[in-house]
Design an enzyme around this catalytic site. Sequence first.
Site, PDB file in Angstrom:
ATOM      1  N   ASP A 160      65.479 -15.519  -0.870  1.00 30.84           N
ATOM      2  CA  ASP A 160      64.992 -16.804  -1.387  1.00 30.84           C
ATOM      3  C   ASP A 160      63.978 -16.577  -2.496  1.00 30.84           C
ATOM      4  OD1 ASP A 160      63.119 -15.704   0.345  1.00 30.84           O
ATOM      5  OD2 ASP A 160      63.341 -17.244   1.867  1.00 30.84           O
TER       6      ASP A 160
ATOM      7  N   ASP B  46      58.317 -22.307  12.536  1.00 33.12           N
ATOM      8  CA  ASP B  46      59.144 -23.489  12.819  1.00 33.12           C
ATOM      9  C   ASP B  46      60.627 -23.127  12.996  1.00 33.12           C
ATOM     10  OD1 ASP B  46      59.979 -22.904  10.239  1.00 33.12           O
ATOM     11  OD2 ASP B  46      59.347 -24.821   9.361  1.00 33.12           O
TER      12      ASP B  46
ATOM     13  N   HIS C 121      62.538 -21.312  10.915  1.00 30.72           N
ATOM     14  CA  HIS C 121      63.392 -21.119   9.725  1.00 30.72           C
ATOM     15  C   HIS C 121      63.750 -19.650   9.556  1.00 30.72           C
ATOM     16  CE1 HIS C 121      59.468 -20.700   7.182  1.00 30.72           C
ATOM     17  NE2 HIS C 121      60.031 -19.502   7.184  1.00 30.72           N
TER      18      HIS C 121
ATOM     19  N   GLU D 212      64.779 -24.709   6.480  1.00 29.88           N
ATOM     20  CA  GLU D 212      63.821 -25.402   7.335  1.00 29.88           C
ATOM     21  C   GLU D 212      64.544 -26.212   8.416  1.00 29.88           C
ATOM     22  OE1 GLU D 212      60.952 -24.438   7.160  1.00 29.88           O
ATOM     23  OE2 GLU D 212      59.889 -24.768   5.287  1.00 29.88           O
TER      24      GLU D 212
HETATM   25  C1  F6R Z   1      61.003 -14.663   3.287  1.00 31.04           C
HETATM   26  C2  F6R Z   1      61.670 -15.596   4.159  1.00 31.04           C
HETATM   27  C3  F6R Z   1      60.997 -16.281   5.288  1.00 31.04           C
HETATM   28  C4  F6R Z   1      60.047 -15.387   6.074  1.00 31.04           C
HETATM   29  C5  F6R Z   1      59.371 -16.190   7.175  1.00 31.04           C
HETATM   30  C6  F6R Z   1      58.403 -15.340   7.964  1.00 31.04           C
HETATM   31  O1  F6R Z   1      61.932 -14.166   2.306  1.00 31.04           O
HETATM   32  O2  F6R Z   1      62.804 -15.811   3.948  1.00 31.04           O
HETATM   33  O3  F6R Z   1      61.969 -16.780   6.167  1.00 31.04           O
HETATM   34  O4  F6R Z   1      60.772 -14.314   6.612  1.00 31.04           O
HETATM   35  O5  F6R Z   1      58.691 -17.266   6.613  1.00 31.04           O
HETATM   36  O6  F6R Z   1      57.370 -14.948   7.127  1.00 31.04           O
HETATM   37  P1  F6R Z   1      56.359 -13.805   7.579  1.00 31.04           P
HETATM   38  O7  F6R Z   1      57.148 -12.558   7.740  1.00 31.04           O
HETATM   39  O8  F6R Z   1      55.382 -13.699   6.441  1.00 31.04           O
HETATM   40  O9  F6R Z   1      55.741 -14.257   8.845  1.00 31.04           O
END
Ligand code: F6R
Length: 286
Positions: free
Chosen positions: A92, A161, A163, A168
Amino acid sequence: MSGWKRVRLDGRARAWPGTEREGRVVEVVIQHGAADIAALVADEIEKLLAAKPDAVLGLATGSSPLAVYDELVRRHEAGRISFARARGFMLDEYVGLPDDHPERYRNVIEREIASRVDFAPGAVQGPDGNSDDLLGACEDYEAAIAAAGGVDLQILGIGTDGHIAFNEPGSSLASRTRIKTLTSQTRTDNARFFDGDVERVPRHCLTQGLATIMSARHLVLIATGTGKAEAVHQLTEGPVSAMWPATVMQHHPHATVLVDDAAASRLQLGAYYREVFATKPAWQGL
Ligand code: F6R
C-alpha cells in the site's frame, strides 16, 4: 518427526486438500518475541530464494516486519541470501505525501530493506499514490503483479482494527487494488510516524485489495504486543467477516500467523497451537 513419510505433491496440489498441512484455518505460531519470529520468517524466505532466486516477495511497511528485514539484511551481509533476481511488491501507499517525505511507503521500504540488500534497481514496486490518475495507477499495479507471476510470499502486519494492508473494516472480501479512506483508529495508530500529530497522517491511500492479497501463494502475518491481541483472536478464531478484514485469510490454503506471547493472549486455543508447533514434522517448515 521420524516415522512420518513426506508425501510429495506438485506445487498446485500442495496446499489443498491439506495432505501436507493440518488444514486449520490459519497456522498460528506463538513465539516469545520479535527476534524469534524474525528468525522463522527469514528461514522461510531464505529457503524460498534458494529454491527460486527470482521469487516475488510481498513487502509490508509499519513496525511489524522490521525485525524480519533486519534479519534478512544480516543474512544477506553474511552471504546467505541474495535478492539480485527477486522482485518485491509493496502492499500500500499513502495518497499525496510529497515524493521525498520520509513516511511515504516507497521511501520507507527503500530505507528499511530495498537499499540494504541487493535488489536490482526498479525491482521493488509500489502503487503510485501521487499519480494524476489514481484509478489507472491501481489497475497498472494489479497488472504489474500479474505480469510478475504473482506474489510467492506475502509479509503482512495487522491493524488493531483487523485491517491487512489498508483494507479497513467493511472492505469487500473480493476487493482488488483501489483507493481507501483510512479510519480514525488507523490514523491515530500511525500518528507515531508523524511526530504524534494525527492531522498529518493522510486520509487516503492506495492499497492492494483482500482478493489481491489472497492471490499470493503463502501469507505470513506478524503481530506483536497486546494491542494486536483482539485482532489476532478474531483473525484466527472469529467468524469470517468484512468487519475484521484479516479473517478472509481463513479461506487461504497456506496462511501462517506468527505472534508473540502478548499478541497471543486472547487466543482460546493458544495451548493447542503451541503443542501443534512444538510437535510438527520438521520438513513442513512454516
Ligand atoms: C503496512 C500495512 C498495514 C500494517 C498495519 C500494522 O504496509 O499494510 O496493514 O501492517 O497497520 O502496522 P504496524 O506493523 O506498524 O503495527
